[in-house]
Design a protein around this motif. Structure first.
Motif, mmCIF file in Angstrom:
data_model
loop_
_atom_site.group_PDB
_atom_site.id
_atom_site.type_symbol
_atom_site.label_atom_id
_atom_site.label_comp_id
_atom_site.label_asym_id
_atom_site.label_seq_id
_atom_site.Cartn_x
_atom_site.Cartn_y
_atom_site.Cartn_z
ATOM 1 N N LEU A 206 0.834 -1.208 0.000
ATOM 2 C CA LEU A 206 0.000 0.000 0.000
ATOM 3 C C LEU A 206 0.867 1.255 0.000
ATOM 4 O O LEU A 206 0.623 2.192 -0.761
ATOM 5 C CB LEU A 206 -0.921 -0.009 1.222
ATOM 6 C CG LEU A 206 -1.918 1.149 1.315
ATOM 7 C CD1 LEU A 206 -2.967 1.046 0.217
ATOM 8 C CD2 LEU A 206 -2.593 1.175 2.673
ATOM 9 N N SER A 207 1.912 1.261 0.848
ATOM 10 C CA SER A 207 2.798 2.421 0.917
ATOM 11 C C SER A 207 3.508 2.644 -0.414
ATOM 12 O O SER A 207 3.640 3.773 -0.868
ATOM 13 C CB SER A 207 3.834 2.238 2.020
ATOM 14 O OG SER A 207 3.279 2.584 3.254
ATOM 15 N N PHE B 165 2.452 1.765 -3.281
ATOM 16 C CA PHE B 165 1.443 2.212 -4.241
ATOM 17 C C PHE B 165 1.248 3.713 -4.132
ATOM 18 O O PHE B 165 1.046 4.402 -5.121
ATOM 19 C CB PHE B 165 0.135 1.472 -3.954
ATOM 20 C CG PHE B 165 -0.946 1.742 -4.954
ATOM 21 C CD1 PHE B 165 -0.773 1.409 -6.283
ATOM 22 C CD2 PHE B 165 -2.135 2.323 -4.567
ATOM 23 C CE1 PHE B 165 -1.776 1.651 -7.211
ATOM 24 C CE2 PHE B 165 -3.137 2.564 -5.483
ATOM 25 C CZ PHE B 165 -2.958 2.225 -6.810
ATOM 26 N N GLU B 166 1.320 4.232 -2.894
ATOM 27 C CA GLU B 166 1.108 5.653 -2.670
ATOM 28 C C GLU B 166 2.353 6.477 -2.974
ATOM 29 O O GLU B 166 2.309 7.699 -2.946
ATOM 30 C CB GLU B 166 0.699 5.892 -1.209
ATOM 31 C CG GLU B 166 -0.585 5.208 -0.799
ATOM 32 C CD GLU B 166 -1.812 6.008 -1.198
ATOM 33 O OE1 GLU B 166 -1.634 7.127 -1.691
ATOM 34 O OE2 GLU B 166 -2.932 5.514 -1.018
ATOM 35 N N SER B 167 3.490 5.808 -3.200
ATOM 36 C CA SER B 167 4.731 6.555 -3.357
ATOM 37 C C SER B 167 4.944 6.969 -4.800
ATOM 38 O O SER B 167 4.188 6.612 -5.689
ATOM 39 C CB SER B 167 5.911 5.701 -2.905
ATOM 40 O OG SER B 167 6.218 4.773 -3.910
ATOM 41 N N GLY C 39 5.207 4.431 -7.154
ATOM 42 C CA GLY C 39 3.853 4.116 -7.589
ATOM 43 C C GLY C 39 3.626 2.663 -7.913
ATOM 44 O O GLY C 39 4.116 1.750 -7.260
ATOM 45 N N LEU C 40 2.864 2.522 -8.955
ATOM 46 C CA LEU C 40 2.395 1.230 -9.369
ATOM 47 C C LEU C 40 3.495 0.200 -9.560
ATOM 48 O O LEU C 40 3.410 -0.919 -9.070
ATOM 49 C CB LEU C 40 1.678 1.452 -10.692
ATOM 50 C CG LEU C 40 0.560 0.520 -10.994
ATOM 51 C CD1 LEU C 40 -0.384 0.489 -9.816
ATOM 52 C CD2 LEU C 40 -0.145 1.033 -12.218
#
Lengths: 257, 264
Positions: free
Chosen positions: B223-224, B226-228, B231-232
């Motif tokens: 999740l972290s 993904f938020e960085s 990204g993906l």
């Protein structure tokens, strides 16, 4: 046998209809907006005001962390307008050639949220032992801003605060909830996040750091209606609404382009 | 060409494809866009993986130690409360994990009902590794208890009866008669419980937070990421590592749970 086939065909039809209904869920003609979660309070009011002057326009807003939204757009999610909580996410999409036009909107300040009856008065108090501090993950805009702030502090104090951090959250709303639930004594959040909350107050961070700039980006293929919406959001008509929600206009901070 | 009356085979094949394609897509995305090698070299990834395996395994051990007697008790009782309890145990399965996290906070959090007595005893649960285990236990243990309960309920009680008449002690009966009979159910439940604990995200985030090395398990690291800004691509790279690892362990667990590996 024939009856069985009819039943099966009916079932197939039902499934087909359900899937079609679910996938086509009302995207006809509405302006599709992907907006940062921190805009949840203010955006509806801004859109209402815009709709007063532009009859018949409809919106479909999807809120989320700017990073998640950017990732979804990268993966091909369809939208007309992307309202990001910082510039990096928009630049990421620009590099991919997904953004047709951009406009800076407003800025948001970093503050320390504490409970109203908290003894925390200045940022130095966060370095005391036994204080539990919640921050955003370094990868999230609010976390990056917090990291910049800590880096600007005296090293000893910054280390003591870092040692008190109990969580690095993926989303600023979750960070705020840590103080609301009493799990953390202090949380680094945006000043706007404290609007509408009860029993909390803001402690100023007391350091000069570059504020966070919100940017609106028009996606490729968006039509003229969306351009005028973006101009409205970035224009002087919207300033009063933004300010009431705690956002600051760009020129006031002096830092924005 | 399948026989005319075997047209239905199309359905399971379609279903299989539905599950396989996204996994293949994930793997392909990680190979083409991601950077699995650099994530494998990252200490954050390893910390998260280690923490995940440690906490999920602890959760499983607790679920077995505490859940097996509970399931046995519920299955051997005819009383209304037993059936009610069995139903209540299903509740965490339908609760959104985030709600489970809040529910745990209302009891074990600093402001929770047990917060003051716990802190007087010098115990802080929330936002510790212990909280990760409790969150997983709350969400995942019902899978084990459910399966064990079904196993015990389906067992013919006459087997135990015969063992008792032959003079076997209660424990000996459980070990040599009951356990081999319900083993497949217990093993299946254990696999489910462990897998669910490994994938737990929402309750952990709310109740334990996300701090690398202490409470940031694999799903939270994903999740972290993904938020960085990575990204993906970053998120998918870590996800693929988790999937590969989970697959390996699931294969192992399945081997353990098949009859050939059964308790004798």
């Amino acid at each position: 046998m024939a009856r069985g086939r009819v039943r099966l065909a009916t079932l197939a039809l039902l499934v087909g209809v359900a899937v079609a209904a679910a996938s086509g869920c009302g995207s006809d003609g509405a302006v599709r907006i992907f907006a940062a979660s921190s805009l949840q309070e203010v955006l509806p009011e801004l859109l209402d005001r815009y709709a007063e002057a532009n009859e018949g326009v409809e919106f479909e807003v999807q809120y989320g962390g700017s990073q998640s939204l950017a990732a979804q757009l990268e993966l091909g999610a369809e939208a007309d307008l992307f309202l990001s909580a910082n510039e990096q996410q928009l630049e990421r999409l620009e590099e991919e050639g997904l953004i047709a036009r951009r406009a800076p909107l407003v800025v948001n300040r970093l503050v320390i949220a504490v409970e109203s009856d908290s003894s925390i008065a200045v940022i130095e108090d966060l370095g005391t032992s036994d204080v539990r501090v919640a921050v955003g993950a370094p990868a999230v805009p609010v976390g990056a801003l917090t990291e910049r702030l800590l880096a600007s502090l005296e090293a000893g104090l910054a280390d003591r605060i870092r040692a008190n951090v109990i969580t690095e959250d993926p989303n600023v709303r979750i960070t705020l909830s840590r103080v609301e639930l009493g799990e953390a004594d202090a949380a680094f959040v945006y000043s706007t996040d404290l609007r509408g909350t009860e029993g909390l107050r803001a402690v100023e961070v007391g350091a000069e750091i570059e504020p966070n700039v919100y940017v609106g980006g028009l996606l490729e293929d968006a039509d003229a209606e969306v351009t005028s919406l973006l101009e409205f959001l970035a224009g002087h008509e919207a300033v009063a609404i933004w300010s009431r929600a705690g956002f600051e206009p760009l020129n006031a901070s002096g830092g924005a382009r | 060409m399948p026989r005319r009356d075997q047209w239905w085979v199309v359905l399971p094949v379609l279903f299989g494809v539905f599950f396989l394609l996204p996994l293949i897509g994930l793997g392909w995305f990680a190979i083409t866009d991601g950077d699995v090698a650099s994530e494998l070299g990252s200490s954050t990834t390893w910390d998260a993986l280690r923490l995940s395996v440690l906490t999920a395994t602890l959760t499983l051990v607790l679920a077995i130690v505490l859940g097996t007697p509970l399931a046995y008790l519920l299955a051997s009782s005819e009383a209304g409360w037993a059936r009610l309890t069995a139903t209540l145990l299903d509740l965490p399965l339908v609760l959104p994990p985030v709600v489970s996290g809040i529910a745990l906070l209302t009891v074990f959090g600093r402001r929770g009902y047990l917060g003051d007595p716990l802190s007087e005893a010098g115990i802080t649960l929330s936002f510790t590794t212990a909280a990760v285990v409790l969150a997983q236990l709350f969400v995942a243990a019902p899978y084990y208890v459910r399966a064990a309960y079904a196993g015990f309920t389906a067992m013919d009680p006459r087997f135990e009866g015969v063992a008792y008449t032959l003079g076997l002690s209660r424990w000996r009966t459980f070990r040599s008669v009951t356990l081999p009979l319900v083993w497949p159910a217990l093993a299946g439940g254990a696999v489910l419980c462990w897998a669910r604990a490994l994938g737990e995200l929402g309750a952990t985030l709310l109740f334990a937070g996300s701090l690398p090395g202490r409470t940031q398990t694999m799903p939270l690291a994903i999740l972290s990421a993904f938020e960085s800004s990575a990204g993906l691509a970053g998120a998918v790279s870590i996800a693929v590592i988790l999937v590969a690892f989970a697959l390996l362990l699931l294969v192992l667990l399945h081997r353990l749970s098949t009859p050939s590996g059964a308790y004798r």
